[in-house]
Design a protein around this motif. Structure first.
Motif, PDB file in Angstrom:
ATOM      1  N   TYR A 115       0.850  -1.193   0.000  1.00 62.58           N
ATOM      2  CA  TYR A 115       0.000   0.000   0.000  1.00 62.58           C
ATOM      3  C   TYR A 115       0.883   1.240   0.000  1.00 62.58           C
ATOM      4  CZ  TYR A 115      -2.834   3.783   1.921  1.00 62.58           C
ATOM      5  OH  TYR A 115      -3.437   4.989   2.133  1.00 62.58           O
ATOM      6  N   ILE A 116       0.498   2.251  -0.799  1.00 60.13           N
ATOM      7  CA  ILE A 116       1.220   3.516  -0.874  1.00 60.13           C
ATOM      8  C   ILE A 116       0.229   4.656  -0.670  1.00 60.13           C
ATOM      9  CG2 ILE A 116       2.729   5.009  -2.234  1.00 60.13           C
ATOM     10  CD1 ILE A 116       3.475   2.607  -3.925  1.00 60.13           C
ATOM     11  N   TYR A 117       0.527   5.517   0.290  1.00 59.33           N
ATOM     12  CA  TYR A 117      -0.269   6.731   0.489  1.00 59.33           C
ATOM     13  C   TYR A 117       0.497   7.891  -0.136  1.00 59.33           C
ATOM     14  CZ  TYR A 117      -2.413  10.729   2.797  1.00 59.33           C
ATOM     15  OH  TYR A 117      -3.016  11.936   3.057  1.00 59.33           O
ATOM     16  N   ILE A 118      -0.119   8.559  -1.111  1.00 62.05           N
ATOM     17  CA  ILE A 118       0.558   9.599  -1.882  1.00 62.05           C
ATOM     18  C   ILE A 118      -0.071  10.963  -1.641  1.00 62.05           C
ATOM     19  CG2 ILE A 118       1.027  10.469  -4.216  1.00 62.05           C
ATOM     20  CD1 ILE A 118       1.448   7.668  -5.158  1.00 62.05           C
ATOM     21  N   SER A 119       0.785  11.956  -1.401  1.00 65.64           N
ATOM     22  CA  SER A 119       0.387  13.365  -1.425  1.00 65.64           C
ATOM     23  C   SER A 119       1.008  13.957  -2.677  1.00 65.64           C
ATOM     24  CB  SER A 119       0.886  14.094  -0.174  1.00 65.64           C
ATOM     25  OG  SER A 119       0.331  13.538   0.995  1.00 65.64           O
ATOM     26  N   ARG A 120       0.180  14.390  -3.627  1.00 63.55           N
ATOM     27  CA  ARG A 120       0.649  14.781  -4.956  1.00 63.55           C
ATOM     28  C   ARG A 120       0.270  16.226  -5.259  1.00 63.55           C
ATOM     29  NH1 ARG A 120       1.754  11.517  -9.123  1.00 63.55           N
ATOM     30  NH2 ARG A 120       0.660   9.761  -8.155  1.00 63.55           N
ATOM     31  N   LEU A 121       1.184  16.937  -5.935  1.00 65.56           N
ATOM     32  CA  LEU A 121       0.920  18.287  -6.406  1.00 65.56           C
ATOM     33  C   LEU A 121       0.921  18.250  -7.926  1.00 65.56           C
ATOM     34  CD1 LEU A 121       0.447  21.177  -5.382  1.00 65.56           C
ATOM     35  CD2 LEU A 121       2.897  21.578  -5.625  1.00 65.56           C
ATOM     36  N   THR A 122      -0.257  18.366  -8.530  1.00 66.53           N
ATOM     37  CA  THR A 122      -0.363  18.307  -9.981  1.00 66.53           C
ATOM     38  C   THR A 122       0.085  19.622 -10.617  1.00 66.53           C
ATOM     39  OG1 THR A 122      -2.686  18.996  -9.891  1.00 66.53           O
ATOM     40  CG2 THR A 122      -2.245  16.637  -9.872  1.00 66.53           C
ATOM     41  N   LYS A 123       0.405  19.573 -11.924  1.00 63.25           N
ATOM     42  CA  LYS A 123       0.978  20.731 -12.607  1.00 63.25           C
ATOM     43  C   LYS A 123       0.053  21.940 -12.619  1.00 63.25           C
ATOM     44  CE  LYS A 123       4.270  18.565 -15.796  1.00 63.25           C
ATOM     45  NZ  LYS A 123       5.395  19.429 -15.404  1.00 63.25           N
ATOM     46  N   ASN A 124      -1.246  21.717 -12.685  1.00 68.82           N
ATOM     47  CA  ASN A 124      -2.199  22.816 -12.825  1.00 68.82           C
ATOM     48  C   ASN A 124      -2.933  23.129 -11.532  1.00 68.82           C
ATOM     49  OD1 ASN A 124      -1.633  23.027 -15.638  1.00 68.82           O
ATOM     50  ND2 ASN A 124      -2.977  21.265 -15.999  1.00 68.82           N
TER      51      ASN A 124
END
Length: 243
Positions: free
Chosen positions: A210-219
């Motif tokens: 399991y992976i918990y991701i905090s992501r910042l998308t380009k837009n």
């Protein structure tokens, strides 16, 4: 031994990851198949096929929609049991948009070509207990008008080898854009993960995690949070049973 493994997995999931799973609603499933081909005792090459899926808007089904298709090659050089160098001379990604609102599922995928170099170090802290650090740099070339980027990534993990067949790892990986982005998007995303590995034989192994991701998308300037459940299958071709 089985009860010990089950107890550790339960504690990890309930006390650490379960609250995050309940709190978020974007869920993905990742599947990867790897053909690993030893060339010499120190050199091997891997061929990877990967497919990821995601839940649709207002859906809890983590298999609903496409998220990614990937073909990637790796060449590894094992200096010794604690140092491994890797290079991925070619990788192709077909990236679908992460669905955050109605209509996102209709967006066409963006094609990407990626070139990567890495080094992985491990150190035995105690009997069967290791710290593993992997640092990589990757150049990402996109089709269309998207600017190409260079991304740095570092993964730090702790692994316990129960026996030659089973091991459990927990760790964190951070990914940073070093070129091709503005100051607000230097941070790409962070991965907090746990992995359980089962080696069926000297040719076959499975990884589930399991992976918990905090992501910042380009837009966007707001973090998107994801739950990712994965299953990896590896087949080792013509493995020397004495290696």
């Amino acid at each position: 031994m089985k009860s010990k493994i089950n107890a550790i997995l339960t504690v990890l999931l309930v006390t650490f990851f379960a609250p995050k799973i309940v709190a978020q609603d974007h869920t993905n499933s990742w599947f990867r198949t790897t053909l690993s081909i030893p060339i010499t005792e120190k050199i091997k090459t891997d061929i990877e096929l990967q497919h990821r899926r995601q839940n649709d808007f207002e859906s809890n089904n983590l298999f609903d929609k496409n998220l990614m298709y990937t073909f990637r090659t790796w060449i590894y050089y094992k200096q010794n049991k604690d140092v491994i160098y890797g290079i991925s001379p070619f990788a192709y990604f077909s990236n679908y948009k992460s669905i955050q609102k109605e209509g996102d599922a209709d967006a066409k995928p963006i094609n990407e070509y990626r070139f990567t170099a890495s080094v992985e170090l491990q150190h035995e802290l105690a009997t069967k207990f290791y710290v593993v650090d992997r640092t990589a740099i990757e150049y990402r070339a996109f089709e269309g008008s998207i600017e190409n980027t260079t991304r740095l990534r570092n993964k730090l993990a702790f692994r316990y080898d129960f026996n030659p067949k089973y091991n459990l790892a927990i760790g964190d990986e951070i990914l940073i854009n070093s070129t091709g982005t503005d100051a607000q998007h230097i941070f790409d995303h962070n991965r907090l993960f746990t992995n359980f590995c089962y080696k069926v034989s000297n040719k076959v192994k499975f990884d589930i995690g399991y992976i918990y991701i905090s992501r910042l998308t380009k837009n966007n300037t707001d973090l998107m949070e994801e739950n990712n459940f994965y299953l990896n299958f590896t087949y080792i071709l013509n493995k020397n049973p004495h290696s």
